[in-house]
Design a protein around this motif. Structure first.
Motif, PDB file in Angstrom:
ATOM      1  N   MET A  36       0.843  -1.178   0.000  1.00 55.84           N
ATOM      2  CA  MET A  36       0.000   0.000   0.000  1.00 55.84           C
ATOM      3  C   MET A  36       0.887   1.240   0.000  1.00 55.84           C
ATOM      4  SD  MET A  36      -2.861   1.089   2.764  1.00 55.84           S
ATOM      5  CE  MET A  36      -1.752   1.801   3.948  1.00 55.84           C
ATOM      6  N   LYS A  37       0.473   2.285  -0.679  1.00 52.87           N
ATOM      7  CA  LYS A  37       1.231   3.533  -0.714  1.00 52.87           C
ATOM      8  C   LYS A  37       0.384   4.642  -0.111  1.00 52.87           C
ATOM      9  CE  LYS A  37       3.780   2.229  -4.788  1.00 52.87           C
ATOM     10  NZ  LYS A  37       4.084   2.503  -6.174  1.00 52.87           N
ATOM     11  N   LEU A  38       0.983   5.389   0.803  1.00 55.31           N
ATOM     12  CA  LEU A  38       0.309   6.532   1.400  1.00 55.31           C
ATOM     13  C   LEU A  38       0.647   7.777   0.589  1.00 55.31           C
ATOM     14  CD1 LEU A  38       1.153   5.901   5.161  1.00 55.31           C
ATOM     15  CD2 LEU A  38      -0.992   5.442   3.994  1.00 55.31           C
ATOM     16  N   SER A  39      -0.307   8.675   0.493  1.00 57.77           N
ATOM     17  CA  SER A  39      -0.023   9.930  -0.197  1.00 57.77           C
ATOM     18  C   SER A  39       0.827  10.818   0.716  1.00 57.77           C
ATOM     19  CB  SER A  39      -1.331  10.641  -0.552  1.00 57.77           C
ATOM     20  OG  SER A  39      -1.975  11.087   0.621  1.00 57.77           O
ATOM     21  N   ARG A  40       1.440  11.823   0.133  1.00 55.94           N
ATOM     22  CA  ARG A  40       2.278  12.749   0.903  1.00 55.94           C
ATOM     23  C   ARG A  40       1.467  13.460   1.996  1.00 55.94           C
ATOM     24  NH1 ARG A  40       7.016  13.707  -0.383  1.00 55.94           N
ATOM     25  NH2 ARG A  40       6.720  13.219  -2.570  1.00 55.94           N
ATOM     26  N   VAL A  95      -1.263  12.519   3.566  1.00 53.56           N
ATOM     27  CA  VAL A  95      -1.638  11.555   4.610  1.00 53.56           C
ATOM     28  C   VAL A  95      -0.422  11.209   5.465  1.00 53.56           C
ATOM     29  CG1 VAL A  95      -2.418   9.187   5.021  1.00 53.56           C
ATOM     30  CG2 VAL A  95      -3.612  10.625   3.374  1.00 53.56           C
ATOM     31  N   SER A  96       0.720  11.016   4.830  1.00 49.82           N
ATOM     32  CA  SER A  96       1.943  10.696   5.577  1.00 49.82           C
ATOM     33  C   SER A  96       2.314  11.838   6.522  1.00 49.82           C
ATOM     34  CB  SER A  96       3.091  10.421   4.616  1.00 49.82           C
ATOM     35  OG  SER A  96       2.828   9.277   3.850  1.00 49.82           O
ATOM     36  N   GLY A 112       5.910   6.271   5.420  1.00 49.94           N
ATOM     37  CA  GLY A 112       5.247   6.673   4.183  1.00 49.94           C
ATOM     38  C   GLY A 112       6.025   7.763   3.463  1.00 49.94           C
ATOM     39  N   LEU A 120      -0.137  11.891   9.505  1.00 56.67           N
ATOM     40  CA  LEU A 120       0.150  10.840  10.488  1.00 56.67           C
ATOM     41  C   LEU A 120       1.385  11.175  11.313  1.00 56.67           C
ATOM     42  CD1 LEU A 120      -0.586   7.645   8.370  1.00 56.67           C
ATOM     43  CD2 LEU A 120      -2.022   8.687  10.128  1.00 56.67           C
ATOM     44  N   ILE A 149       4.341   5.176  11.114  1.00 59.11           N
ATOM     45  CA  ILE A 149       3.681   4.879   9.837  1.00 59.11           C
ATOM     46  C   ILE A 149       3.802   6.076   8.897  1.00 59.11           C
ATOM     47  CG2 ILE A 149       1.456   4.432   8.720  1.00 59.11           C
ATOM     48  CD1 ILE A 149       0.750   2.767  11.256  1.00 59.11           C
ATOM     49  N   GLY A 150       3.555   7.269   9.428  1.00 57.83           N
ATOM     50  CA  GLY A 150       3.688   8.470   8.612  1.00 57.83           C
ATOM     51  C   GLY A 150       5.108   8.690   8.139  1.00 57.83           C
TER      52      GLY A 150
END
Length: 113
Positions: free
Chosen positions: A33-37, A39-40, A104, A43, A100-101
């Protein structure tokens, strides 16, 4: 009823559970899974915010002179222990969310190179 529809019905009835994911090489959904900038960053900011807020709270809790956190003999009360448990739990959750952030953001940086 034709043979094709009968075969499809039998296959649908045999299925015991949800469809299995296929491998990522074949276009399945088991890839990473890839988080967007944004969202990262959110977090990571939430993790830092959690630490700032709860460290301040624990400092204030340890200096409490109102009688809530410590009794007359200076021993911690149930109020102190419950709120210390809340703070420790929030430290752990804030750390997990922040990590997590951070991971990401690090993955996005590697992807740009």
């Amino acid at each position: 009823m034709n043979a094709g529809a009968d075969s499809l019905t039998r296959r649908m009835l045999r299925q015991d559970g949800p469809p299995r994911a296929t491998s990522p090489e074949r276009g399945g959904d088991t890839g990473s899974m890839k988080l967007s900038r944004p969202v990262s960053w959110f977090l990571l900011a939430f993790g830092v915010w959690s630490w700032v807020i709860w460290i301040t709270f624990v400092k204030n809790l340890s200096k409490d002179a109102s009688g809530l956190a410590f009794d007359d003999a200076g021993d911690p009360t149930a109020y102190f222990w419950v709120h210390l448990l809340l703070a420790v739990t929030s430290f752990l959750l804030g750390t997990a969310v922040g990590v997590i952030g951070f991971r990401g953001l690090r993955a996005l940086r590697r992807e740009r190179r």
